[in-house]
Motif scaffolding. Structure first.
Motif, PDB file in Angstrom:
ATOM      1  N   GLU A  38     -37.502  -3.877  47.082  1.00  0.00           N
ATOM      2  CA  GLU A  38     -37.908  -4.671  47.457  1.00  0.00           C
ATOM      3  C   GLU A  38     -37.803  -5.875  46.437  1.00  0.00           C
ATOM      4  N   GLU A  39     -36.814  -6.177  45.871  1.00  0.00           N
ATOM      5  CA  GLU A  39     -36.741  -6.666  44.357  1.00  0.00           C
ATOM      6  C   GLU A  39     -35.161  -7.760  45.550  1.00  0.00           C
ATOM      7  N   GLY A  40     -34.298  -7.466  47.056  1.00  0.00           N
ATOM      8  CA  GLY A  40     -33.745  -8.097  47.576  1.00  0.00           C
ATOM      9  C   GLY A  40     -32.147  -9.017  47.272  1.00  0.00           C
ATOM     10  N   ILE A  41     -31.701  -9.272  47.239  1.00  0.00           N
ATOM     11  CA  ILE A  41     -30.671 -10.476  47.489  1.00  0.00           C
ATOM     12  C   ILE A  41     -30.990 -11.108  46.131  1.00  0.00           C
ATOM     13  N   ALA A  42     -29.798 -10.812  45.430  1.00  0.00           N
ATOM     14  CA  ALA A  42     -30.137 -11.917  44.262  1.00  0.00           C
ATOM     15  C   ALA A  42     -27.962 -12.829  43.929  1.00  0.00           C
ATOM     16  N   GLY A  43     -27.707 -14.190  43.786  1.00  0.00           N
ATOM     17  CA  GLY A  43     -26.647 -14.108  44.149  1.00  0.00           C
ATOM     18  C   GLY A  43     -26.315 -15.880  43.258  1.00  0.00           C
ATOM     19  N   THR A  44     -25.197 -15.892  43.522  1.00  0.00           N
ATOM     20  CA  THR A  44     -24.480 -17.961  43.309  1.00  0.00           C
ATOM     21  C   THR A  44     -23.956 -18.235  44.284  1.00  0.00           C
ATOM     22  N   LEU A  45     -23.929 -19.545  44.354  1.00  0.00           N
ATOM     23  CA  LEU A  45     -23.397 -20.194  45.553  1.00  0.00           C
ATOM     24  C   LEU A  45     -22.723 -21.988  44.516  1.00  0.00           C
ATOM     25  N   THR A  46     -21.891 -21.320  45.392  1.00  0.00           N
ATOM     26  CA  THR A  46     -20.593 -22.985  44.326  1.00  0.00           C
ATOM     27  C   THR A  46     -20.634 -22.905  45.816  1.00  0.00           C
ATOM     28  N   ILE A  47     -20.452 -24.470  45.836  1.00  0.00           N
ATOM     29  CA  ILE A  47     -20.881 -25.116  47.235  1.00  0.00           C
ATOM     30  C   ILE A  47     -19.543 -26.404  46.926  1.00  0.00           C
ATOM     31  N   GLN A  48     -18.295 -26.269  47.591  1.00  0.00           N
ATOM     32  CA  GLN A  48     -17.372 -27.914  47.367  1.00  0.00           C
ATOM     33  C   GLN A  48     -17.009 -28.569  48.283  1.00  0.00           C
ATOM     34  N   SER A  49     -17.103 -29.911  47.990  1.00  0.00           N
ATOM     35  CA  SER A  49     -16.847 -30.413  49.259  1.00  0.00           C
ATOM     36  C   SER A  49     -14.971 -31.028  49.740  1.00  0.00           C
ATOM     37  N   VAL A  50     -14.874 -30.080  50.830  1.00  0.00           N
ATOM     38  CA  VAL A  50     -13.554 -30.496  51.241  1.00  0.00           C
ATOM     39  C   VAL A  50     -13.579 -32.484  51.677  1.00  0.00           C
ATOM     40  N   GLY A  51     -14.004 -32.539  52.524  1.00  0.00           N
ATOM     41  CA  GLY A  51     -14.457 -33.540  53.380  1.00  0.00           C
ATOM     42  C   GLY A  51     -15.919 -33.870  54.034  1.00  0.00           C
ATOM     43  N   SER A  52     -15.348 -35.041  55.226  1.00  0.00           N
ATOM     44  CA  SER A  52     -17.105 -35.973  55.662  1.00  0.00           C
ATOM     45  C   SER A  52     -17.425 -34.069  56.856  1.00  0.00           C
ATOM     46  N   ASP A  53     -16.801 -33.398  57.027  1.00  0.00           N
ATOM     47  CA  ASP A  53     -17.058 -32.174  57.644  1.00  0.00           C
ATOM     48  C   ASP A  53     -16.874 -30.869  57.169  1.00  0.00           C
ATOM     49  N   SER A  54     -16.473 -30.693  56.250  1.00  0.00           N
ATOM     50  CA  SER A  54     -16.072 -29.893  55.621  1.00  0.00           C
ATOM     51  C   SER A  54     -16.394 -28.661  54.014  1.00  0.00           C
ATOM     52  N   LEU A  55     -16.747 -27.756  54.440  1.00  0.00           N
ATOM     53  CA  LEU A  55     -17.053 -27.649  52.638  1.00  0.00           C
ATOM     54  C   LEU A  55     -16.506 -26.159  53.057  1.00  0.00           C
TER      55      LEU A  55
END
Length: 166
Positions: A38-55
């Motif tokens: 019932e507590e589900g999923i937890a975590g952290t996401l780091t997103i970095q831009s690599v270009g205008s069409d890629s992360l």
């Protein structure tokens, strides 16, 4: 109602190469994991831009608890899942050649170009499933198996055959 939305708006990241963002999530659910506690999923996401069409997306410290049947005794038990890190690349469709996709070291997922969003549910699911053990055993069966393995130490033995190696 269980929160199953893993959509993240990324238009600002696509407009500025090198920019990064960090998003924490908790109490998230995925349909493909019906026995999630019932507590589900937890975590952290780091997103970095690599270009205008890629992360580049990196999950950190993803945790959840899953109720599984023990492969040894058949009783249900709660399995703790912890994924320290998992990385995937988000790209616009058609921005990579087939060869580039196959050569990529990380999973390739797609950016929804209509609304500049990414859905990280597949990424989270893959991270959790890659952590899935081949054999799932409850604590009692693990303890019993460890005791049996300690008793099975046969030591070394000498060959009584007539074959000699020179």
């Amino acid at each position: 109602m269980k929160d199953q939305k893993f959509l993240i708006k990324i238009s600002d990241l696509l407009n500025e190469t090198g920019k990064s963002d960090e998003i924490a999530f908790e109490n998230k659910f995925i349909d493909q994991i019906p026995n999630l506690m019932e507590e589900g999923i937890a975590g952290t996401l780091t997103i970095q831009s690599v270009g205008s069409d890629s992360l580049l997306g990196t999950l950190h410290d993803v945790t959840c608890r899953i109720e599984d049947p023990c492969d040894s005794c058949g009783k249900n038990f709660i399995r703790e899942v912890t994924v320290p890190e998992y990385t995937a690349r988000f790209v616009a469709k058609g921005s990579l050649t087939k060869e580039e996709e196959e050569a990529a070291e990380e999973a390739i997922l797609y950016i929804n170009e209509k609304d500049d969003t990414i859905d990280i549910s597949d990424m989270v699911y893959q991270a959790i499933m890659l952590d899935d053990p081949f054999v799932k055993r409850c604590a009692a069966c693990e303890k019993r198996l460890a005791a049996v393995e300690d008793d099975d130490d046969l030591g070394s033995f000498a060959s009584g055959g007539n074959i000699s190696f020179s």
